[in-house]
Design an enzyme around this catalytic site. Structure first.
Site, PDB file in Angstrom:
ATOM      1  N   HIS A 165       0.792  -1.197  -0.452  1.00 35.51           N
ATOM      2  CA  HIS A 165       0.340  -0.186  -0.462  1.00 35.51           C
ATOM      3  C   HIS A 165       1.203   1.596  -0.211  1.00 35.51           C
ATOM      4  CE1 HIS A 165      -3.381  -2.668   0.636  1.00 35.51           C
ATOM      5  NE2 HIS A 165      -2.618  -3.118   1.842  1.00 35.51           N
TER       6      HIS A 165
ATOM      7  N   PHE B 111     -12.857  -6.053  11.824  1.00 32.81           N
ATOM      8  CA  PHE B 111     -13.105  -4.416  11.493  1.00 32.81           C
ATOM      9  C   PHE B 111     -14.526  -4.713  11.086  1.00 32.81           C
ATOM     10  CE2 PHE B 111      -9.030  -4.243  13.258  1.00 32.81           C
ATOM     11  CZ  PHE B 111      -8.208  -5.009  11.908  1.00 32.81           C
TER      12      PHE B 111
ATOM     13  N   ASP C 140     -17.527  -3.173   8.706  1.00 35.55           N
ATOM     14  CA  ASP C 140     -16.947  -2.530   7.809  1.00 35.55           C
ATOM     15  C   ASP C 140     -18.452  -2.773   6.613  1.00 35.55           C
ATOM     16  OD1 ASP C 140     -15.546  -2.505   5.034  1.00 35.55           O
ATOM     17  OD2 ASP C 140     -16.036  -4.268   6.236  1.00 35.55           O
TER      18      ASP C 140
ATOM     19  N   ASP D 154      -8.004  -9.948   8.122  1.00 35.71           N
ATOM     20  CA  ASP D 154      -9.158  -9.132   8.112  1.00 35.71           C
ATOM     21  C   ASP D 154      -8.247  -8.669   6.500  1.00 35.71           C
ATOM     22  OD1 ASP D 154      -9.031  -6.081   8.122  1.00 35.71           O
ATOM     23  OD2 ASP D 154     -11.180  -6.218   9.047  1.00 35.71           O
ATOM     24  N   TYR D 155      -7.228  -7.577   7.083  1.00 35.03           N
ATOM     25  CA  TYR D 155      -5.950  -6.436   5.880  1.00 35.03           C
ATOM     26  C   TYR D 155      -6.730  -7.993   4.885  1.00 35.03           C
ATOM     27  CZ  TYR D 155      -3.893  -2.722   9.218  1.00 35.03           C
ATOM     28  OH  TYR D 155      -3.397  -2.871  10.166  1.00 35.03           O
TER      29      TYR D 155
ATOM     30  N   ASP E 297      -8.036  -6.518   1.305  1.00 39.48           N
ATOM     31  CA  ASP E 297      -7.839  -6.422  -0.779  1.00 39.48           C
ATOM     32  C   ASP E 297      -8.374  -7.548  -1.131  1.00 39.48           C
ATOM     33  OD1 ASP E 297      -4.590  -5.484   1.590  1.00 39.48           O
ATOM     34  OD2 ASP E 297      -5.889  -4.191   1.055  1.00 39.48           O
TER      35      ASP E 297
HETATM   36  N1  LIG Z   1     -12.299  -4.534   8.296  1.00 43.36           N
HETATM   37  C1  LIG Z   1     -11.850  -3.069   7.469  1.00 43.36           C
HETATM   38  N2  LIG Z   1     -12.283  -2.059   6.640  1.00 43.36           N
HETATM   39  C2  LIG Z   1     -11.730  -1.251   6.259  1.00 43.36           C
HETATM   40  C3  LIG Z   1     -10.290  -0.880   5.980  1.00 43.36           C
HETATM   41  C4  LIG Z   1      -9.610  -0.078   5.297  1.00 43.36           C
HETATM   42  C5  LIG Z   1      -8.554   0.170   4.841  1.00 43.36           C
HETATM   43  N3  LIG Z   1      -7.536  -0.391   5.889  1.00 43.36           N
HETATM   44  C6  LIG Z   1      -6.144  -0.662   5.291  1.00 43.36           C
HETATM   45  C7  LIG Z   1      -6.347  -1.155   3.797  1.00 43.36           C
HETATM   46  C8  LIG Z   1      -5.014  -1.188   3.737  1.00 43.36           C
HETATM   47  C9  LIG Z   1      -4.006  -0.897   4.684  1.00 43.36           C
HETATM   48  O1  LIG Z   1      -4.102  -1.867   5.584  1.00 43.36           O
HETATM   49  C10 LIG Z   1      -5.404   0.000   6.084  1.00 43.36           C
HETATM   50  O2  LIG Z   1      -4.578  -0.355   6.911  1.00 43.36           O
HETATM   51  C11 LIG Z   1     -10.660   0.882   5.208  1.00 43.36           C
HETATM   52  N4  LIG Z   1     -11.930  -0.172   5.466  1.00 43.36           N
HETATM   53  C12 LIG Z   1     -13.031   0.276   5.503  1.00 43.36           C
HETATM   54  O3  LIG Z   1     -13.795   0.378   4.273  1.00 43.36           O
HETATM   55  C13 LIG Z   1     -14.837   1.167   3.708  1.00 43.36           C
HETATM   56  C14 LIG Z   1     -14.285   1.447   2.585  1.00 43.36           C
HETATM   57  O4  LIG Z   1     -14.053   0.147   1.736  1.00 43.36           O
HETATM   58  P1  LIG Z   1     -14.166   1.551   0.072  1.00 43.36           P
HETATM   59  O5  LIG Z   1     -15.196   2.327   0.221  1.00 43.36           O
HETATM   60  O6  LIG Z   1     -14.440   0.086  -0.443  1.00 43.36           O
HETATM   61  O7  LIG Z   1     -12.470   1.962  -0.183  1.00 43.36           O
HETATM   62  C15 LIG Z   1     -14.941   1.595   4.552  1.00 43.36           C
HETATM   63  O8  LIG Z   1     -16.313   1.379   5.777  1.00 43.36           O
HETATM   64  C16 LIG Z   1     -13.480   1.643   5.720  1.00 43.36           C
HETATM   65  O9  LIG Z   1     -13.680   2.243   6.546  1.00 43.36           O
HETATM   66  C17 LIG Z   1      -9.495  -2.214   6.338  1.00 43.36           C
HETATM   67  O10 LIG Z   1      -8.135  -3.195   6.096  1.00 43.36           O
HETATM   68  N5  LIG Z   1     -10.531  -3.535   7.361  1.00 43.36           N
END
Ligand SMILES: Nc1nc2c(c(CN[C@H]3C=C[C@H](O)[C@@H]3O)cn2[C@@H]2O[C@H](COP(=O)(O)O)[C@@H](O)[C@H]2O)c(=O)[nH]1
Length: 341
Positions: A53, A237, A239, A314-315, A319
């Protein structure tokens, strides 16, 4: 925090009582088996947070920790009403959408000499300054910009008044405990209190607080103040992307009634029964996938507890969801406009 169940206990309670979202044991097993060989890949590693990233900070530094704190304070609600009309941010010649548009805007501001990761700056930013820093390169603005402004001012003021203006202070206070840092964040920063009531029970998800701890762990490469011995205590997480990919992979299933609502693009409120079921079952489902993965390795005489935890799962899944948008288009995300995810 005592009044609310922990995210892990909340997930168990929700999954046991859920009516419109089901965790599919067989599907969970299938996903764990499919991931078995991926665990050693960089997509499933702590190092992947930086190496995969380019927008994430690459240094191990106080600035990187404060960059993470700012990003995760604003890490919510990027989805757009229409897939072909969304906020995009151009940075170093590349267009970014969704969560990455936030990161691109942060780095664009820093390159322009705007100290956007400094609490002393964002505690007193005006709405106009926030609109400028997070401006879109299309005619679709980043969603909830007024809420982002309010949260920046609130969070910056608290960080200045209670923690000397740096999130590093909170990290040091956690004494290398992920759960302690989670507690510090939720108790001191109101916008991170991602909680609900389900069947009369107070449940929590703490999505942004947990990803903040995880991203801090990643930015510090699991070393020094970021050497959290209890990182495995975190859940995934909750989301709007993870539920989508779990249903796509067959580990989770929606009732016909819920699927119909999702296809109609029905807006949910944060805390609605079905929204809580989607989030709680996602956490529970991923916990079972982790358990199965560890079990598969244990049967081969390998203890992989250092390489397999909910954060790395989760990561990987997040991805994967980003890279398989097209394959997942028949599984709509659940639409909520809120500051929690
Ligand atoms: N479960 C979980 N949700 C995550 C992330 C991330 C980004 N973080 C990591 C990613 C790469 C790096 O390693 C960062 O650390 C964003 N989100 C959530 O997704 C949604 C956005 O989605 P889209 O509209 O498609 O961009 C929004 O709710 C956002 O809060 C995660 O990693 N896990």
């Amino acid at each position: 925090m005592e009044a609310f169940l922990s995210p892990k206990d909340s997930a168990k309670f929700i999954a046991e009582n859920s009516q419109d979202v089901l965790v599919e044991e067989q599907g969970v097993r299938k996903v764990a088996e499919a991931l078995f060989d991926k665990v050693s890949a960089k997509e499933f590693s702590l190092a992947g947070w930086k190496s995969l990233h380019e927008l994430n900070p690459q240094a191990v530094s106080d600035d990187a920790v404060n960059w993470v704190f700012l990003a995760d304070t604003l890490n919510f609600s990027f989805w757009s009403e229409h897939e072909d009309r969304k906020c995009l941010v151009k940075y170093r010649g590349k267009m970014y959408s969704g969560y990455w548009s936030l990161c691109a805007a942060i780095n664009r501001a820093l390159d322009a000499g705007i100290p956007i990761t400094s609490a002393a700056y964002y505690a007193t930013m005006t709405l106009e300054q926030v609109r400028h820093v997070f401006r879109s390169d299309t005619d679709v603005p980043m969603p909830l910009i007024e809420e982002r402004h309010r949260i920046l001012n609130e969070t910056g003021t608290i960080l200045l008044e209670k923690f000397g203006g740096s999130f590093v202070t909170c990290v040091k206070m956690s004494e290398k405990s992920a759960l302690k840092l989670l507690r510090i964040v939720v108790e001191n920063f109101p916008s991170y209190r991602d909680e609900a009531t389900f069947k009369g029970t107070m449940v929590s998800f703490y999505k942004r607080a947990q990803i903040l701890v995880a991203d801090t762990w990643s930015a510090l490469e699991g070393k020094g103040d970021g050497c959290f011995g209890d990182i495995s205590s975190l859940t995934i997480f909750a989301d709007y992307r993870i539920p989508q990919v779990l249903v796509h992979l067959g580990a989770m299933r929606y009732s016909d009634e819920l699927m119909r609502k999702l296809h109609e693009g029905v807006m949910f409120q944060s805390g609605d029964k079905q929204e809580v079921e989607i989030r709680g079952c996602s956490i529970w489902c991923c916990g079972l996938i982790c358990d199965h993965l560890l079990e598969l390795y244990k049967k081969k005489g390998q203890n992989m507890s250092e390489r397999i935890n909910a954060v790395l799962l989760d990561y990987y899944l997040w991805d994967y969801a980003r890279d398989h948008r097209e394959d997942m288009k028949d599984i709509p995300i659940h639409r909520v406009r809120c500051i929690y995810y």
